[in-house]
Design a protein around this motif. Sequence first.
Motif, PDB file in Angstrom:
ATOM      1  N   LYS A   5       0.676  -1.281   0.013  1.00  0.00           N
ATOM      2  CA  LYS A   5      -0.039  -0.155   0.027  1.00  0.00           C
ATOM      3  C   LYS A   5       0.875   1.429  -0.098  1.00  0.00           C
ATOM      4  O   LYS A   5       0.574   2.527  -0.430  1.00  0.00           O
ATOM      5  N   GLY A   6       1.992   1.153   0.265  1.00  0.00           N
ATOM      6  CA  GLY A   6       3.054   2.357   0.602  1.00  0.00           C
ATOM      7  C   GLY A   6       4.386   2.140  -0.403  1.00  0.00           C
ATOM      8  O   GLY A   6       4.777   0.964  -0.427  1.00  0.00           O
ATOM      9  N   ARG A 117       0.093   7.167  -7.621  1.00  0.00           N
ATOM     10  CA  ARG A 117      -0.613   7.916  -6.503  1.00  0.00           C
ATOM     11  C   ARG A 117      -2.217   7.729  -6.812  1.00  0.00           C
ATOM     12  O   ARG A 117      -2.928   7.714  -6.150  1.00  0.00           O
ATOM     13  N   TYR A 121      -1.909   4.535  -3.920  1.00  0.00           N
ATOM     14  CA  TYR A 121      -0.883   4.227  -3.269  1.00  0.00           C
ATOM     15  C   TYR A 121      -0.346   5.483  -2.463  1.00  0.00           C
ATOM     16  O   TYR A 121      -0.275   6.341  -2.866  1.00  0.00           O
ATOM     17  N   ARG A 122       0.238   5.073  -1.246  1.00  0.00           N
ATOM     18  CA  ARG A 122       0.664   6.196  -0.329  1.00  0.00           C
ATOM     19  C   ARG A 122       2.269   6.191  -0.778  1.00  0.00           C
ATOM     20  O   ARG A 122       3.026   5.218  -0.841  1.00  0.00           O
ATOM     21  N   PHE A 170       8.691   6.422   7.310  1.00  0.00           N
ATOM     22  CA  PHE A 170       7.767   6.325   6.451  1.00  0.00           C
ATOM     23  C   PHE A 170       6.521   5.457   6.858  1.00  0.00           C
ATOM     24  O   PHE A 170       5.395   5.870   6.613  1.00  0.00           O
ATOM     25  N   ALA A 171       6.632   4.198   7.375  1.00  0.00           N
ATOM     26  CA  ALA A 171       5.785   3.492   7.686  1.00  0.00           C
ATOM     27  C   ALA A 171       4.949   3.996   8.925  1.00  0.00           C
ATOM     28  O   ALA A 171       3.699   4.199   8.869  1.00  0.00           O
ATOM     29  N   THR A 174       2.723   7.019   7.609  1.00  0.00           N
ATOM     30  CA  THR A 174       1.381   6.707   6.999  1.00  0.00           C
ATOM     31  C   THR A 174       0.504   5.607   7.572  1.00  0.00           C
ATOM     32  O   THR A 174      -0.617   5.424   7.423  1.00  0.00           O
ATOM     33  N   LEU A 176       1.122   2.623   8.125  1.00  0.00           N
ATOM     34  CA  LEU A 176       1.291   1.291   7.427  1.00  0.00           C
ATOM     35  C   LEU A 176       2.122   0.332   8.073  1.00  0.00           C
ATOM     36  O   LEU A 176       3.298   0.716   8.805  1.00  0.00           O
ATOM     37  N   CYS A 181       4.711  -2.125   3.103  1.00  0.00           N
ATOM     38  CA  CYS A 181       5.620  -1.082   2.192  1.00  0.00           C
ATOM     39  C   CYS A 181       6.621  -1.456   1.360  1.00  0.00           C
ATOM     40  O   CYS A 181       6.986  -2.665   1.466  1.00  0.00           O
TER      41      CYS A 181
END
Length: 243
Positions: A5-6, A117, A121-122, A170-171, A174, A176, A181
Amino acid sequence: MQQIKGLLFDKDGTILDFYKTWIPINRRMALDAAGGDPDVAAELLRASGHDPETDIVKPGALLIGSDVTVIADHFAQVLKNRSSADLYEVVSRNFRDGGAEHATLIDGSIEEIERLRDAGYRLGLATNDTFDGMQASLGRFSGILDLFEFCVGCDSGHGAKPEPGMGLAFAQHTGLDPENCAIIGDSIHDLEMGRRAGFGLRVGVLSGPYRQVDLEPYADVVIDSVVELGALFNLPTKAATQI
């Protein structure tokens, strides 16, 4: 493959053309560090994996993906007459000013990232360039930085690749799980960061100096460039979406 998802992107060699962007930066940075002496600058380049005669940067070279501190320390060891702190300023300035002058996009990279995007997707961007260098290089192109909800450089407080800090940040940003990721990058530094951060997918791209044989031991999949990401994630083609 985990449900991804990321997407966390590297910058140089992944979104930006490595050779068109970094060969002139490396040359000017080495000359600056050498106090204007071209012979010493050539020695610095050779010691850092950049052949000053051919402008080929060999896979695994220090000047591929290393952060400012690593390069400054290495230059200081080679020169012996300048401090790491002094050279940190030299390297940082050349990253920033050189990026603003020489940054060149890989054809189709931004259009593909926009497509990802729009598919939900993130998106994030993590580079071993400085944060100012990242803004200077990508800021040349209108709207690119706005595609990413998370942008960090080596001096943003999350460490530098291959350490996992950028990926974990990043995780967290977001919301996530790291398993959801993916890291997309052209170097072993990128892929190793993804592994250490527990990312579910590591995508190597062949748009930088590394070869398939170099990346395969560290990647789950290797593709030619980010332009193939839509196909990797089974996005419909542009023609299909227009029907």
